[in-house]
Scaffold this motif. Structure first.
Motif, PDB file in Angstrom:
ATOM      1  N   TYR A   4       0.846  -1.187   0.000  1.00  8.80           N
ATOM      2  CA  TYR A   4       0.000   0.000   0.000  1.00  8.80           C
ATOM      3  C   TYR A   4       0.882   1.238   0.000  1.00  8.80           C
ATOM      4  O   TYR A   4       1.932   1.262   0.633  1.00  8.80           O
ATOM      5  N   LEU A   5       0.414   2.265  -0.694  1.00  4.12           N
ATOM      6  CA  LEU A   5       1.073   3.567  -0.691  1.00  4.12           C
ATOM      7  C   LEU A   5       0.014   4.619  -0.420  1.00  4.12           C
ATOM      8  O   LEU A   5      -1.062   4.589  -1.032  1.00  4.12           O
ATOM      9  N   ALA A   6       0.295   5.536   0.472  1.00  4.29           N
ATOM     10  CA  ALA A   6      -0.666   6.594   0.799  1.00  4.29           C
ATOM     11  C   ALA A   6      -0.036   7.945   0.509  1.00  4.29           C
ATOM     12  O   ALA A   6       1.144   8.167   0.772  1.00  4.29           O
ATOM     13  N   ASP A   7      -0.852   8.843  -0.031  1.00  5.40           N
ATOM     14  CA  ASP A   7      -0.424  10.206  -0.299  1.00  5.40           C
ATOM     15  C   ASP A   7      -1.634  11.109  -0.114  1.00  5.40           C
ATOM     16  O   ASP A   7      -2.479  11.211  -1.007  1.00  5.40           O
ATOM     17  N   GLY A   8      -1.742  11.708   1.041  1.00  6.45           N
ATOM     18  CA  GLY A   8      -2.884  12.580   1.315  1.00  6.45           C
ATOM     19  C   GLY A   8      -4.183  11.819   1.273  1.00  6.45           C
ATOM     20  O   GLY A   8      -4.386  10.862   2.019  1.00  6.45           O
ATOM     21  N   ALA A  12      -3.039   3.761  -2.769  1.00  3.11           N
ATOM     22  CA  ALA A  12      -2.895   2.754  -3.820  1.00  3.11           C
ATOM     23  C   ALA A  12      -2.617   1.416  -3.147  1.00  3.11           C
ATOM     24  O   ALA A  12      -1.835   1.340  -2.199  1.00  3.11           O
ATOM     25  N   ALA A  13      -3.282   0.384  -3.624  1.00  7.52           N
ATOM     26  CA  ALA A  13      -3.088  -0.969  -3.120  1.00  7.52           C
ATOM     27  C   ALA A  13      -2.677  -1.858  -4.286  1.00  7.52           C
ATOM     28  O   ALA A  13      -3.260  -1.763  -5.370  1.00  7.52           O
ATOM     29  N   PHE A  14      -1.690  -2.702  -4.054  1.00  2.00           N
ATOM     30  CA  PHE A  14      -1.186  -3.594  -5.097  1.00  2.00           C
ATOM     31  C   PHE A  14      -1.202  -5.016  -4.568  1.00  2.00           C
ATOM     32  O   PHE A  14      -0.853  -5.262  -3.416  1.00  2.00           O
ATOM     33  N   GLY A  15      -1.613  -5.952  -5.420  1.00  2.00           N
ATOM     34  CA  GLY A  15      -1.667  -7.337  -4.981  1.00  2.00           C
ATOM     35  C   GLY A  15      -1.977  -8.271  -6.123  1.00  2.00           C
ATOM     36  O   GLY A  15      -1.796  -7.930  -7.297  1.00  2.00           O
ATOM     37  N   VAL A  16      -2.488  -9.447  -5.783  1.00  5.19           N
ATOM     38  CA  VAL A  16      -2.780 -10.482  -6.769  1.00  5.19           C
ATOM     39  C   VAL A  16      -4.121 -11.124  -6.435  1.00  5.19           C
ATOM     40  O   VAL A  16      -4.371 -11.486  -5.287  1.00  5.19           O
ATOM     41  N   ALA A  33      -4.029  -3.447  -9.261  1.00  7.97           N
ATOM     42  CA  ALA A  33      -3.741  -2.193  -8.559  1.00  7.97           C
ATOM     43  C   ALA A  33      -5.080  -1.514  -8.325  1.00  7.97           C
ATOM     44  O   ALA A  33      -5.928  -1.478  -9.220  1.00  7.97           O
ATOM     45  N   HIS A  34      -5.291  -1.015  -7.129  1.00  5.92           N
ATOM     46  CA  HIS A  34      -6.493  -0.255  -6.794  1.00  5.92           C
ATOM     47  C   HIS A  34      -6.058   1.136  -6.373  1.00  5.92           C
ATOM     48  O   HIS A  34      -5.065   1.292  -5.655  1.00  5.92           O
ATOM     49  N   LEU A  35      -6.799   2.129  -6.809  1.00  2.00           N
ATOM     50  CA  LEU A  35      -6.553   3.497  -6.365  1.00  2.00           C
ATOM     51  C   LEU A  35      -7.811   3.992  -5.669  1.00  2.00           C
ATOM     52  O   LEU A  35      -8.894   4.021  -6.264  1.00  2.00           O
TER      53      LEU A  35
END
Length: 60
Positions: A4-8, A12-16, A33-35
């Motif tokens: 997961y990456l967070a910006d404000g 974003a979530a990445f997986g399979v 990828a989910h935003l």
């Protein structure tokens, strides 16, 4: 593995994805990828990106 990456107000979530479709009996594994866009702590929008060719093969 998921990451997961967070910006404000965006995450974003990445997986399979993986599983077997009951209708075809075919298994599939596809990266995604989910935003997520947030407002006041709630999800207001979600975009999904996935390899649709892999999903389509499992459905046919």
């Amino acid at each position: 593995m998921h990451s997961y990456l967070a910006d404000g107000d965006r995450v974003a979530a990445f997986g399979v994805y993986s599983g077997t479709y009951n209708s075809t009996g075919k298994a599939m594994t596809a990266p995604f990828a989910h935003l997520y866009e947030l407002r006041d702590g709630r999800i207001i929008r979600m975009r999904q990106y996935v390899d649709t060719v892999l999903v389509a093969r499992a459905l046919s």
